[in-house]
Scaffold this active site. Structure first.
Site, PDB file in Angstrom:
ATOM      1  N   HIS A 163      -3.848   4.363   4.692  1.00 23.02           N
ATOM      2  CA  HIS A 163      -4.950   3.411   4.859  1.00 23.02           C
ATOM      3  C   HIS A 163      -6.242   4.025   4.343  1.00 23.02           C
ATOM      4  O   HIS A 163      -6.967   3.423   3.553  1.00 23.02           O
ATOM      5  CB  HIS A 163      -5.089   3.040   6.332  1.00 23.02           C
ATOM      6  CG  HIS A 163      -6.282   2.205   6.643  1.00 23.02           C
ATOM      7  ND1 HIS A 163      -6.405   0.902   6.207  1.00 23.02           N
ATOM      8  CD2 HIS A 163      -7.421   2.482   7.337  1.00 23.02           C
ATOM      9  CE1 HIS A 163      -7.562   0.406   6.618  1.00 23.02           C
ATOM     10  NE2 HIS A 163      -8.188   1.345   7.300  1.00 23.02           N
ATOM     11  N   TYR A 211       4.600   5.998  10.370  1.00 25.43           N
ATOM     12  CA  TYR A 211       4.983   4.615  10.647  1.00 25.43           C
ATOM     13  C   TYR A 211       5.654   3.889   9.483  1.00 25.43           C
ATOM     14  O   TYR A 211       6.320   2.878   9.688  1.00 25.43           O
ATOM     15  CB  TYR A 211       3.762   3.801  11.106  1.00 25.43           C
ATOM     16  CG  TYR A 211       2.597   3.813  10.134  1.00 25.43           C
ATOM     17  CD1 TYR A 211       2.555   2.953   9.041  1.00 25.43           C
ATOM     18  CD2 TYR A 211       1.531   4.682  10.316  1.00 25.43           C
ATOM     19  CE1 TYR A 211       1.501   2.962   8.156  1.00 25.43           C
ATOM     20  CE2 TYR A 211       0.453   4.694   9.441  1.00 25.43           C
ATOM     21  CZ  TYR A 211       0.447   3.830   8.365  1.00 25.43           C
ATOM     22  OH  TYR A 211      -0.613   3.857   7.488  1.00 25.43           O
ATOM     23  N   ARG A 270       0.862  -1.192   0.000  1.00 22.11           N
ATOM     24  CA  ARG A 270       0.000   0.000   0.000  1.00 22.11           C
ATOM     25  C   ARG A 270       0.894   1.237   0.000  1.00 22.11           C
ATOM     26  O   ARG A 270       1.483   1.589   1.013  1.00 22.11           O
ATOM     27  CB  ARG A 270      -0.894  -0.017   1.240  1.00 22.11           C
ATOM     28  CG  ARG A 270      -2.043   0.975   1.202  1.00 22.11           C
ATOM     29  CD  ARG A 270      -2.660   1.130   2.578  1.00 22.11           C
ATOM     30  NE  ARG A 270      -1.805   1.930   3.438  1.00 22.11           N
ATOM     31  CZ  ARG A 270      -1.726   1.797   4.766  1.00 22.11           C
ATOM     32  NH1 ARG A 270      -2.401   0.851   5.382  1.00 22.11           N
ATOM     33  NH2 ARG A 270      -0.933   2.594   5.466  1.00 22.11           N
TER      34      ARG A 270
END
Length: 398
Positions: free
Chosen positions: A292, A301, A288
């Site tokens: 999200h 992160y 990805r």
């Protein structure tokens, strides 16, 4: 890598038994950490080289250069739509958007392998699959614009509206597949979900039912390395594809950035389901590249060095390189693809602006097929509540 004996004709069932199909039913050897690329089915390398594979090549032998160019166009258009929708959200036109950047090959390669009478059950990220199933760009935006509780007519396109509850769609797909089995239909149900969903009880329960009743269903896991902000290695110490054989369901681990390999793996699973072999689990290993959802900040992160490594494996770029090697990547093709993508993006933006807020009481219209007194009472109470504001307007807000 989990292999299967296959027929050279992708439209004919292989007739192989799940016990000897080479798909590793329950006793495969460890194949390394979840992120390892060494065990993946791969037909096109990141630098655009066509890698021969005697097992999976026959399943895409019918894909000509023109058809490969069509798959390329699909991926470019879907990425352009994804970027446009993200921009619309940033401009306040959409409440939320779940980007699929980097996962185009996994979605296009699998969706283009399906028949019209197959049925898709997806999460909220499969906008590329929805595009392939014929969902209009207007319908694609309704939920995210907040003008409808459901985006499209599932029966018209053979795809259920997105499941926001993580993993719930796997149960729906299994139930639908059992219905196909009872009806004697050759249709197949496909459940799309992410790596994080595999830790949900619903997914595991669906695998139990599918294995127990030989349901014609494909469990298609897009392992994009993140469950929101948690890395896949936190929940999976072995490849996710290794979980399914424990339920008695064979699995295939495929390079999710390779559109040809994804199509081949999906065709194998479809053939097996149509031939009475039951469920197959596909783990499409991808990444990805974006957040999200648009409410997320992956910069907090995600390691930029890892992202750079995956950017070099870009699914669109590798098809460009393959087409270039085959002499098919012409200026005319590039102009045509860009024009199609730009036109689709304009249509999406225009469609977004045209969507109107629904009449407030319409929220009660499709709760049940037959209205109940309980629902009518709620509607009446809500109408009275709204009327209070109308009175305020008449009084000038006094």
């Amino acid at each position: 890598m989990l292999r299967s004996d296959v027929s050279p004709n992708p439209v004919q069932r292989s007739g192989t038994d799940p016990g000897d199909a080479g798909l590793r039913p329950d006793d495969g050897e460890p194949v390394g950490p979840p992120q390892s690329p060494d065990d993946l089915v791969q037909l096109v390398s990141p630098d655009g080289l066509r890698r021969p594979d005697p097992t999976f090549d026959p399943w895409v032998a019918d894909v000509t250069d023109d058809q490969l160019a069509s798959l390329y166009e699909d991926m470019v258009v879907v990425r352009r739509l994804d970027i446009e929708a993200t921009a619309l959200q940033r401009q306040g036109q959409l409440g939320l958007w779940p980007p699929l950047l980097g996962q185009e090959a996994a979605q296009i390669g699998s969706a283009r392998a399906l028949r019209a009478d197959d049925f898709v059950f997806s999460s909220y990220r499969e906008n590329g699959v929805a595009y392939c199933r014929g969902v209009t760009l207007t319908d694609l935006l309704r939920v995210w614009r907040g003008t409808a509780a459901s985006g499209w007519d599932p029966i018209a396109v053979g795809m259920a509206t997105p499941s926001i509850i993580v993993g719930a769609q796997t149960l729906h797909a299994t139930g639908y597949a059992l219905g196909c089995l009872k009806d004697g239909a050759s249709s197949v149900a496909v459940a799309y979900f992410g790596d994080g969903a595999t830790s949900q009880g619903d997914v595991n329960e669906a695998l139990v039912f599918a294995a127990s009743f030989t349901a014609p269903v494909i469990f298609f896991c897009q392992n994009n390395q993140w469950a929101i902000s948690e890395p896949v290695g936190l929940q999976a110490k072995r490849p996710i594809a290794d979980r399914a054989p424990g339920f008695g369901i064979p699995s295939i681990r495929v390079d999710g950035n390779d559109v040809l390999a994804v199509m081949a793996a999906t065709r194998v699973a479809l053939d097996r389901a149509r031939g009475g072999g039951g469920a197959t689990f596909i783990e499409a290993v991808t990444y990805r590249m974006g957040p999200h959802t648009t409410s997320d900040d992956p910069g907090r992160y995600a390691d930029p060095l890892v992202q750079a490594e995956w950017a070099a494996k870009d699914p669109i770029l590798r098809v460009e390189r393959l087409l270039e090697r085959n002499g098919r990547l012409t200026d005319e093709l590039m102009r045509s693809v860009k024009s199609t993508a730009d036109a689709a993006a304009k249509e999406m933006r225009d469609s977004c602006y045209r969507l109107e807020a629904p009449e407030p009481l319409s929220i009660f219209d499709h709760v049940y097929t037959t209205p109940t007194s309980w629902l009518a009472r709620q509607r009446s109470q809500y109408a009275a509540y709204l009327a209070m504001f109308a009175d305020d307007d008449l009084d000038g807000g006094a």
